[in-house]
Design a protein around this motif. Sequence first.
Motif: not given
Lengths: 513, 240
Positions: B183-185, B228, B230-239
């Motif tokens: 996923n990350s790359n 690209s 770098s490993s992917s980071t969990p995305a927060p729900v935007r507010k």
Amino acid sequence: MRKLFFILTLTVPALSVFAQEPADALRFSWTTPGGTARQQAIGGAMTSLGGDLSAMFVNPAGLGFYKTGDFVISPGINFLKNKSTYYGRTEKDNRTGLSFGTTGVVLGTETRRGKNKSKTIAFAFGINRTASFGSNILYRGLNTQSSYSQKFLEEIGNDGDGNSVAGKYPFGASLAFNTYWIDTIGGGTNPNFNFQSRATVGNLIQEQVVTNRGGITELALAFAGSTNDKFFYGGSVALPFLHYEKESSFTEADATTNTGNKFDFGRIDENLTTSGVGLNGKFGIIYKPAEYVRLGVAVHTPTFYIMTDRYNATVTTNTESYKGNLTQSSGDFTNNTDAEFKYYLITPYRVMVSASYVLREIEDVRKQKGFLTADIEYVNHKASSYSTDPESDNTTETKSYLKSLNQAIDNAYKGTFNFKAGGELKFTTIMARLGLAYYGNPYKDLGHEEKGSRFSLSGGLGYRDKGFFIDLTYVHTMGKDVHFAYRVQNAAYSGAAVKQTGGNALLTLGFKI
Amino acid sequence: MKSKILLLALTVAFLSSCTTSYKSGQTPDDVYYSRSQPKEEYVNVEKQDDRQYRDNDDNYYEDQYLRMKVRNRYRWSDLDDPYYFSRRYNYSAYNCCCFGNPWTPSSYWNNHYNPYYNSNIIINPKTSVVYTGPRTFNLSSYNNNALTNSNYSNPKVKNNGGNNSNNNGSNTYSQPRNSNNNNSNAGNILREVFKGNSSSSSSGSNNSSSGSSNNNSSGSSSSSSSSSSSSSTPAPVRKF
């Protein structure tokens, strides 16, 4: 975070919903049924021939020819190669798997014997693979027209509320929004945002990888009879068990090396499992107007399925220096459970007519020389219909959506004719067979070259003596189909043209009982 | 696997025995024409084979017992004792509460390795399904809209532009499904695969993309997006 999750779990089920796409319905109606090796060798034609266990899945009246009993098992192996062309580029993928055809038992006997007053009855119990979904599809291409992200933009429609977009579409747009595959347009204020794609639309390398598994296995009980060896009738009741698994991964990446355009790639992984059980009936008659000649008609009722979908999705987006590499799953909104949707599906009815010429219909096997048979089948693919399960999601929104879905199925598909023909030459105990089948195009052309067909050539050998028989068949299939990674309303898009080449080697071992 | 083969062999053997009446003479072919087996044959079998009849298992074993007792009255007299079986087998090694007897309720087959053993039931802590709606799709895209017709170019025309054109006329590729695994790359890998430079292998024995990669791209770009990798980071729900 817990508070947020609580709010989301309250809002998600009450949202306006969309549902299955028409392609799901076609998958369960555009099928190529299996059979015994003998039946498959003659193209699958069995509407007027009879005398083979596979008749219970085509025209149960054919079981009325039985005055003895058979037990048959039909294991097999198949492979399927897909060559997919997407925006001028062609990729290959293939799959090999085990299969099985008609397996079961039939018991027939004469209840009355004599000139012009003979009667027979036959009962059969069997299982058959009526559809196989197993295939691997892979395609890549340089898309200069559109982006998958535009599908997300259309999903949110006129919703300008950023908070709503961030949580209301947990299997698509919300994941894309929270990972910045789509984003707000600068200058807007909540709740009147406009949204844009972060993808480099017009210069995207796209890749679609799909793994399909499963099939429909039908368990059937059949009854048949005949009078005076002229009129044959029969019916069956079947329980089809459906299982389908799909793993899909779509990626689109910036085709350039520009690290300053705030988009490297976006990717959506989706998993779907559909399972269900159905009920259908098959009825038919065969009439012999003259010696050697058989005419048959059969009707398959629509199959009524009770289905359950379980699905989830994950989106990963890399916006380079903008927000970096972010990922989010639908499980973040659903307490890490798959979404589950229960519904009803009715698949199309089928009607088939057929004629056979059998030389000769005589007990002495040394004088049995062979036969020719041909079937024409009509399947109305647009007759598939979804409806809600009253004990599950039965909201007005879902009902309304399924109604729209049925309308879309009407728009997308049409009725088709399938042709099957084959013949056998018999040399006392050894038999040689050839056959062909053509499955017509179920698609209406919606302007994206939607079309598909399947053609198969088959051949086989059989041996029958000393109370058992063995048949070996090879079916070579060539097909055309189209696969869409996404469809959008307000941008140009394209499907991948898929050319299929497959083979199925089938063995039937049978015993007279 | 061996047990399956054995089961199959036994099934075949059993079914072969069913075909005895067809061992000699012709084997009917119901596709053409057949006749029911004459019932007289079964009557003859009964008459000729009266020593083998077993119309009722109780009668059969009783007859066997009487024949044996006629031959040796004392040897088989224990069988008259209604407690014979219970004496012999009670408290034996085959009926104790130990693990020796595989058929006792507390035996191997009913121990904790047995998934159907109903002691100490552990209920799967299944979490309730949160979302019970159907999958999303924009059905309007199934309408034949004019926009796509005006912008649409046939995708199956070869050398459609971009770096997927091919100098030797062949535009068929056989790269593996490699960008599926990282996923990350994914961007870098997809660009590499698209150029035909990847050597990654596919996964799954029944599930493969064929062949090795072909270097048919005429494109000259090299992907080097630094972020690209770098490993992917969990995305927060935007507010908002």
